[in-house]
Design a protein around this motif. Structure first.
Motif, short mmCIF file in Angstrom:
data_model
loop_
_atom_site.label_atom_id
_atom_site.label_comp_id
_atom_site.label_asym_id
_atom_site.label_seq_id
_atom_site.Cartn_x
_atom_site.Cartn_y
_atom_site.Cartn_z
N CYS A 77 1.00 -1.11 0.15
CA CYS A 77 0.18 0.05 -0.06
C CYS A 77 0.92 1.16 0.00
CB CYS A 77 -1.07 -0.05 1.21
SG CYS A 77 -2.40 -1.04 1.25
N PHE A 78 1.98 1.41 0.88
CA PHE A 78 2.77 2.36 0.93
C PHE A 78 3.83 2.53 -0.27
CE2 PHE A 78 2.00 2.05 5.84
CZ PHE A 78 1.18 3.14 5.69
N GLN A 79 3.92 1.60 -0.92
CA GLN A 79 4.64 1.89 -2.16
C GLN A 79 3.76 2.09 -3.23
OE1 GLN A 79 6.81 -1.73 -2.98
NE2 GLN A 79 8.49 -0.68 -3.68
N LEU A 80 2.75 1.95 -3.34
CA LEU A 80 1.84 2.21 -4.55
C LEU A 80 1.07 3.63 -4.27
CD1 LEU A 80 -0.47 -0.95 -5.02
CD2 LEU A 80 1.07 0.06 -6.84
N VAL A 81 1.12 4.00 -2.98
CA VAL A 81 0.54 5.69 -2.90
C VAL A 81 1.42 6.62 -3.65
CG1 VAL A 81 0.30 7.33 -1.20
CG2 VAL A 81 -0.59 5.20 -0.81
N PRO A 82 2.70 6.71 -3.42
CA PRO A 82 3.48 7.86 -4.19
C PRO A 82 3.32 7.70 -5.90
CG PRO A 82 4.74 6.59 -3.15
CD PRO A 82 3.57 6.30 -2.75
N LEU A 83 3.10 6.45 -6.21
CA LEU A 83 3.18 6.17 -7.63
C LEU A 83 1.95 6.66 -8.24
CD1 LEU A 83 4.95 2.86 -8.04
CD2 LEU A 83 6.05 5.16 -8.56
N ALA A 87 0.93 9.35 -11.03
CA ALA A 87 0.14 9.24 -12.26
C ALA A 87 -1.33 9.97 -12.05
CB ALA A 87 -0.27 7.87 -12.18
N ALA A 88 -1.92 10.16 -10.95
CA ALA A 88 -3.03 11.10 -10.79
C ALA A 88 -2.91 12.45 -11.39
CB ALA A 88 -3.77 10.93 -9.46
N ILE A 89 -1.78 12.92 -10.75
CA ILE A 89 -1.36 14.39 -11.00
C ILE A 89 -1.01 14.47 -12.57
CG2 ILE A 89 0.39 16.19 -10.22
CD1 ILE A 89 0.35 15.16 -7.65
N SER A 90 -0.39 13.70 -13.25
CA SER A 90 0.18 14.02 -14.47
C SER A 90 -0.92 13.68 -15.51
CB SER A 90 1.15 13.06 -14.86
OG SER A 90 0.99 11.63 -14.77
N THR A 91 -2.03 12.70 -14.75
CA THR A 91 -3.26 12.60 -15.88
C THR A 91 -4.24 13.61 -15.76
OG1 THR A 91 -3.13 10.11 -15.37
CG2 THR A 91 -5.04 10.96 -16.28
N TYR A 92 -4.32 14.17 -14.62
CA TYR A 92 -5.17 15.43 -14.72
C TYR A 92 -4.60 16.67 -15.24
CZ TYR A 92 -8.22 19.05 -12.30
OH TYR A 92 -9.08 20.08 -12.29
N GLY A 93 -3.22 16.65 -15.10
CA GLY A 93 -2.59 17.90 -15.82
C GLY A 93 -2.66 17.61 -17.46
N ALA A 94 -2.64 16.50 -17.73
CA ALA A 94 -2.77 16.10 -19.16
C ALA A 94 -4.06 16.44 -19.88
CB ALA A 94 -2.20 14.68 -19.56
N SER A 95 -5.16 16.60 -19.01
CA SER A 95 -6.54 16.78 -19.32
C SER A 95 -6.59 18.15 -19.90
CB SER A 95 -7.37 16.48 -18.22
OG SER A 95 -7.28 17.36 -17.10
N TYR A 96 -5.79 19.23 -19.41
CA TYR A 96 -5.91 20.40 -20.01
C TYR A 96 -4.90 20.62 -21.00
CZ TYR A 96 -8.07 21.80 -15.48
OH TYR A 96 -9.06 22.05 -14.58
N ASN A 97 -5.64 21.35 -22.15
CA ASN A 97 -5.13 21.61 -23.28
C ASN A 97 -5.15 23.01 -24.00
OD1 ASN A 97 -3.83 21.07 -25.72
ND2 ASN A 97 -5.22 19.78 -26.58
N ALA A 98 -4.10 23.54 -24.11
CA ALA A 98 -4.09 25.07 -24.60
C ALA A 98 -3.89 25.05 -26.11
CB ALA A 98 -3.54 25.97 -23.97
N THR A 124 -10.33 9.92 -10.09
CA THR A 124 -10.33 8.50 -9.49
C THR A 124 -9.11 8.07 -9.03
OG1 THR A 124 -11.96 8.63 -11.29
CG2 THR A 124 -11.07 6.31 -10.43
N MET A 125 -7.97 8.20 -9.73
CA MET A 125 -6.73 7.85 -9.33
C MET A 125 -6.11 8.47 -8.19
SD MET A 125 -4.36 6.78 -12.75
CE MET A 125 -4.34 8.35 -13.59
N GLY A 126 -6.56 9.52 -7.92
CA GLY A 126 -6.23 10.35 -6.67
C GLY A 126 -7.14 9.61 -5.39
N GLY A 127 -8.44 9.43 -5.55
CA GLY A 127 -9.43 8.76 -4.59
C GLY A 127 -8.61 7.27 -4.34
N LEU A 128 -8.20 6.58 -5.37
CA LEU A 128 -7.86 5.34 -5.03
C LEU A 128 -6.49 5.41 -4.21
CD1 LEU A 128 -8.16 3.23 -8.33
CD2 LEU A 128 -9.21 2.98 -6.31
N CYS A 129 -5.91 6.57 -4.37
CA CYS A 129 -4.35 6.88 -3.73
C CYS A 129 -4.69 7.01 -2.23
CB CYS A 129 -3.67 8.18 -4.27
SG CYS A 129 -2.26 8.66 -3.58
N MET A 130 -5.62 7.76 -1.94
CA MET A 130 -6.18 8.17 -0.68
C MET A 130 -6.79 6.93 0.15
SD MET A 130 -5.39 11.11 -0.15
CE MET A 130 -5.89 11.26 1.36
N LEU A 131 -7.40 6.00 -0.81
CA LEU A 131 -8.15 4.71 -0.02
C LEU A 131 -6.63 3.80 0.16
CD1 LEU A 131 -10.53 3.10 0.47
CD2 LEU A 131 -10.35 2.27 -1.81
#
Length: 166
Positions: A77-83, A87-98, A124-131
């Motif tokens: 669990c603790f090893q998957l949290v930072p990864l 992934a959640a931050i980069s996916t959310y950042g990739a959702s914005y397109n100028a 969703t990945m951020g929520g799984l991270c918190m879980l």
């Protein structure tokens, strides 16, 4: 003026690829092998010969199995949290397109487009991270509780065997 097609997609950031995947995979495989070796050693060790101690032996083996399995699960669990957070931050950042058009003045700004599917995936990945973080903390709490209970029982048995001087 924007004279060419700039990068049309959002930043993907430090997405957990091979750079993160190889060390994480190596630690998971090593942890798995060590856990399986310890569980196998726990099962294969000789039992106590006395019939009165059979329940005690079963309880000790069960306790050891719970401690090993819980510790490895908390490690996962603790090893998957930072990864998963990266992934959640980069996916959310990739959702914005100028989107800039050729010949458009740079200071005029661009139309910002947000892909709702990528944003939803990021959340969703951020929520799984918190879980996973909550589950890891709960597993670690159980592990510490079992260890403290076993150590506290040993201390109580040692203190009962000593007589207090008068």
């Amino acid at each position: 003026m924007v004279t060419g097609n700039l990068v049309g997609y959002g930043s993907s950031g430090p997405f957990p690829g091979w750079y993160y995947g190889i060390p994480v995979g190596a630690v998971v495989v090593l942890g798995y092998m060590l856990t399986m070796w310890a569980l196998n050693s726990n099962v294969r060790r000789p039992s106590l010969r006395s019939l009165e101690l059979r329940e005690f032996d079963k309880a000790v083996r069960t306790h050891n199995g719970y401690v090993l399995s819980t510790g490895f699960s908390a490690l996962l669990c603790f090893q998957l949290v930072p990864l998963l957070a990266m992934a959640a931050i980069s996916t959310y950042g990739a959702s914005y397109n100028a989107i800039y058009e050729v010949g458009q003045r740079f200071d005029a700004g661009a139309d910002i487009f947000r892909d709702p599917w990528l944003a939803t995936l990021g959340w969703t990945m951020g929520g799984l991270c918190m879980l996973l973080l909550i589950i890891g903390v709960l597993l670690l709490g159980h592990l510490v509780g079992w260890m403290a209970a076993a150590y506290g029982t040993e201390v109580q048995h040692q203190s009962k065997g000593r007589e207090m001087p008068a």
